[in-house]
Write a protein that holds these residues in place. Structure first.
Motif, PDB file in Angstrom:
ATOM      1  N   ASP B 168       0.715  -1.156  -0.398  1.00 57.38           N
ATOM      2  CA  ASP B 168       0.233  -0.137   0.032  1.00 57.38           C
ATOM      3  C   ASP B 168       0.895   1.392  -0.092  1.00 57.38           C
ATOM      4  OD1 ASP B 168      -1.749   1.624   0.241  1.00 57.38           O
ATOM      5  OD2 ASP B 168      -2.916   1.158   2.427  1.00 57.38           O
ATOM      6  N   LYS B 170      -0.307   3.981   0.257  1.00 60.74           N
ATOM      7  CA  LYS B 170      -0.659   4.560   1.516  1.00 60.74           C
ATOM      8  C   LYS B 170       0.757   4.957   2.297  1.00 60.74           C
ATOM      9  CE  LYS B 170      -3.309   8.007   0.947  1.00 60.74           C
ATOM     10  NZ  LYS B 170      -4.664   7.396   0.204  1.00 60.74           N
ATOM     11  N   LEU B 171       0.938   3.873   2.709  1.00 61.76           N
ATOM     12  CA  LEU B 171       1.856   3.205   4.060  1.00 61.76           C
ATOM     13  C   LEU B 171       3.029   3.308   3.745  1.00 61.76           C
ATOM     14  CD1 LEU B 171       0.229  -0.353   5.551  1.00 61.76           C
ATOM     15  CD2 LEU B 171      -0.386   2.144   6.066  1.00 61.76           C
ATOM     16  N   GLU B 173       4.144   5.957   2.260  1.00 62.17           N
ATOM     17  CA  GLU B 173       4.004   7.812   1.917  1.00 62.17           C
ATOM     18  C   GLU B 173       4.398   7.825   3.688  1.00 62.17           C
ATOM     19  OE1 GLU B 173       1.327   9.233  -0.265  1.00 62.17           O
ATOM     20  OE2 GLU B 173       2.511   8.979  -2.276  1.00 62.17           O
ATOM     21  N   ALA B 174       3.548   7.498   4.467  1.00 59.95           N
ATOM     22  CA  ALA B 174       3.148   7.884   5.555  1.00 59.95           C
ATOM     23  C   ALA B 174       4.536   7.049   6.435  1.00 59.95           C
ATOM     24  CB  ALA B 174       2.314   6.495   6.723  1.00 59.95           C
ATOM     25  N   ALA B 175       5.431   6.157   6.321  1.00 67.99           N
ATOM     26  CA  ALA B 175       6.463   5.580   6.877  1.00 67.99           C
ATOM     27  C   ALA B 175       7.690   6.553   6.806  1.00 67.99           C
ATOM     28  CB  ALA B 175       6.951   4.241   5.962  1.00 67.99           C
ATOM     29  N   LYS B 176       7.222   7.683   5.612  1.00 72.62           N
ATOM     30  CA  LYS B 176       8.257   8.427   4.988  1.00 72.62           C
ATOM     31  C   LYS B 176       8.052   9.934   5.943  1.00 72.62           C
ATOM     32  CE  LYS B 176       9.031   7.068  -0.055  1.00 72.62           C
ATOM     33  NZ  LYS B 176       8.098   6.818  -1.231  1.00 72.62           N
ATOM     34  N   THR B 177       6.848  10.220   5.432  1.00 73.40           N
ATOM     35  CA  THR B 177       6.600  11.606   6.459  1.00 73.40           C
ATOM     36  C   THR B 177       6.952  10.502   8.345  1.00 73.40           C
ATOM     37  OG1 THR B 177       4.604  10.884   6.802  1.00 73.40           O
ATOM     38  CG2 THR B 177       5.120  12.213   4.900  1.00 73.40           C
ATOM     39  N   LEU B 178       7.336  10.097   8.737  1.00 69.75           N
ATOM     40  CA  LEU B 178       7.384   9.496   9.288  1.00 69.75           C
ATOM     41  C   LEU B 178       9.023   9.249   9.980  1.00 69.75           C
ATOM     42  CD1 LEU B 178       4.745   6.969  11.147  1.00 69.75           C
ATOM     43  CD2 LEU B 178       5.225   9.346  12.030  1.00 69.75           C
ATOM     44  N   GLY B 179       9.988  10.344   8.702  1.00 69.89           N
ATOM     45  CA  GLY B 179      11.185   9.986   8.820  1.00 69.89           C
ATOM     46  C   GLY B 179      12.274   8.556   8.720  1.00 69.89           C
ATOM     47  N   ALA B 180      11.584   7.665   8.030  1.00 66.19           N
ATOM     48  CA  ALA B 180      11.665   6.143   7.103  1.00 66.19           C
ATOM     49  C   ALA B 180      12.367   6.831   6.310  1.00 66.19           C
ATOM     50  CB  ALA B 180      10.387   5.133   7.259  1.00 66.19           C
ATOM     51  N   VAL B 189       8.233  -1.709   6.479  1.00 59.91           N
ATOM     52  CA  VAL B 189       6.823  -1.702   6.172  1.00 59.91           C
ATOM     53  C   VAL B 189       6.979  -2.610   4.999  1.00 59.91           C
ATOM     54  CG1 VAL B 189       5.152  -0.243   4.211  1.00 59.91           C
ATOM     55  CG2 VAL B 189       7.124   1.140   6.184  1.00 59.91           C
TER      56      VAL B 189
END
Lengths: 257, 277
Positions: B168, B170-171, B173-180, B189
């Protein structure tokens, strides 16, 4: 490479009050012109709402700030530094909460801290206080599918907050919730905003939501997006959704869309 | 309260149906082979030589440790099965160690499928058993191990790739915005996302591996240990009871392996909401 970036960031210098500044932002997807020359600043601690017709590119602006889209032109500066990609200094809350389904709430909230390489105890302490902040202290061990839509959004918010970002980027986070839940989530957001003093940029297609939440509202035009109007919301909080001032402003904003 | 009672009742009924259908299966088997003795038609096909269920189990138990039976297969069903089981586990383990990273790379890297897809798609339709001559030539007595590896390998690679491909965004991207970083994206992920698919590949692979080991042993290790070799030896010496006993053992071990993988799957993937609950 790095020196080059630093040099570039010299143009980013602005006044100390300004946390984020967007200058001449443009974005094209192939031949589709989505954002056309947008300028605005975001002050420290401000809650800025962006409204616009659907498909106008408001989400794209937010994604560009998050670093998930590369601008075709212009510059986005956070604290005097040009944004070059996604980073933990900008916490993002998505419309589809985008929680990791294999992690329970607490583990979702710990994600960013885990990446920073934080120790187990500290990680859990911060994650728990973040869960407290959004009022979900009793649901730490629930998996996303066991939570309601509103609760999932709270976890998403707690996850972004746990990283202690400079600002929160919220992309229609309450768009998929029912009207009552939506209203209570707006109050929750205002409470959390008051407690954390975070700078928030909030994208919505609901004029009511923008007026209820924002210190300031940017009204965008249809695609390609440009700023049609900037409105300061002068109504005292807590705002009365049915008050006269509220209605006048609603009429004004709706007239612009 | 009433719902719970109903559920309890239903559970018992499920078990009852399972037992009854299994007993019915055994009964039909029994009637068919005992009845064959009085039917010239069935005798013509030597159906009466097939042991009844009880006789087959008796042969299985009697031969398990390999005592009291003629010298050619004195080592018994137990040890022969164990050897096959070990072959399957080792072949399966090698297939996992190689197949999962290859599947991940094919799914995650931009040109991964371009690099590996065609090769895999051409090799995959070749049944593992078609490799036996080459395998015997190269690996000699270890040929069955190689055949098992092949049987496990392709389902694992393909399912891993498919699982990674459908991650996914979306997941991500979410991880990237959390610094991954990209290393984090893979480990935190992509891999958890693909896990259900990987486990499915492992289950299919293990099934195919277990099926191919028997055939590979029949051809590849005629004189050595292995349940396939055992079955072939007892067949050529005319002991049909032991042939069927060996078959029962194969079925039983296969069932056990599938059961244990399903059990692990349920424990590992309890975050998934499924129809089964």
């Amino acid at each position: 490479m790095f020196r080059l970036k630093n040099q570039k960031s010299d143009d980013c210098k602005g006044d100390n009050e300004v946390l984020l500044s967007v200058k001449g932002l443009r974005k094209r997807f192939g031949s589709l012109n989505v954002i056309d020359d947008i300028d605005f600043d975001l002050k420290l601690g401000e809650l800025l709402c962006i409204v616009g017709p659907s498909g106008c590119g408001k989400t794209t602006i937010l994604r560009a700030i998050a670093g998930l889209e590369k601008p075709s032109g212009g510059r986005i500066c956070l604290e005097g530094k040009t944004i070059e990609g996604p980073g933990p200094d900008r916490g993002m809350v998505f419309q589809d909460p985008a929680l990791f389904p294999w992690r329970n709430s607490l583990k979702n909230v710990e994600f960013g801290l885990e990446i920073k390489g934080m120790g187990r105890e500290e990680k859990e302490r911060i994650a728990r206080s973040s869960m407290d902040l959004v009022g979900l202290e009793d649901f730490s061990h629930s998996y996303p599918y066991q939570l309601s839509g509103g609760m999932q959004q709270r976890v998403g918010l707690a996850r972004a907050l746990a990283n202690d970002p400079e600002m929160l980027l919220m992309d229609e986070p309450f768009g998929a919730l029912d009207a009552q839940t939506r209203n209570s989530m707006q109050d929750e957001l205002l409470r959390i905003w008051g407690e954390t003093k975070k700078t928030v940029m909030f994208v919505t297609h609901s004029v009511d939501e923008a007026i209820y939440l924002g210190d300031r509202i940017l009204v965008l035009s249809a695609r390609p997006a440009s700023i049609r109007e900037e409105i300061k919301v002068q109504i005292e909080r807590p705002r009365d959704r049915t008050g006269e001032q509220f209605n006048d402003l609603r009429k004004e904003v709706l007239g612009l869309l | 309260m009433t719902y719970e009672k109903d559920a309890e009742k239903e559970k018992r009924f499920h078990l009852l149906v399972k037992i009854i259908s299994f007993l019915a299966f055994l009964l039909i088997w029994h009637l068919l082979v005992t009845g064959a003795e009085s039917s010239p038609f069935l005798m013509q096909y030597r159906i009466h030589e097939i042991p009844a269920p009880f006789e087959a189990v008796q042969a299985l138990v009697g031969n398990f440790l390999g005592r009291g039976i003629g010298s050619t297969y004195e080592r018994g069903i137990g040890l022969n099965s164990l050897m096959s089981f070990i072959r399957v586990l080792v072949g399966f383990a090698i297939a996992c160690v190689l197949g999962i990273p290859i599947g991940l790379a094919m799914g995650y890297l931009k040109y991964g499928v371009d690099a590996g897809g065609t090769i895999v798609e051409i090799l995959r339709p070749i049944p593992p058993l078609a490799w036996i001559p080459i395998a015997i030539m190269i690996f000699r007595e270890n040929a069955p191990l190689f055949i098992v590896f092949l049987g496990c390998f392709f389902p694992i690679v393909l399912n891993t790739t498919a699982g990674v491909k459908c991650v996914d965004m979306k997941l991500m991207e979410a991880a990237k915005t959390l610094g991954a970083s990209s290393r984090h994206l893979v480990s935190k992920v992509v891999m958890p996302w693909a896990l259900p698919s990987v486990v499915t590949g492992m289950r299919i692979g293990l099934g195919i591996g277990w099926m191919s080991v028997v055939a590979a042993e029949m051809v590849g290790v005629k004189r050595g240990l292995g349940i396939g070799a055992f079955i072939w030896r007892v067949y050529t010496s005319g002991n049909i009871d032991l042939v069927v006993a060996g078959m029962i053992m194969i079925g039983f071990i296969g069932w056990l392996m599938n059961f244990s993988i399903e059990f692990t799957e349920r424990k590992l993937l309890k975050w998934r909401r499924t129809i089964g609950g």
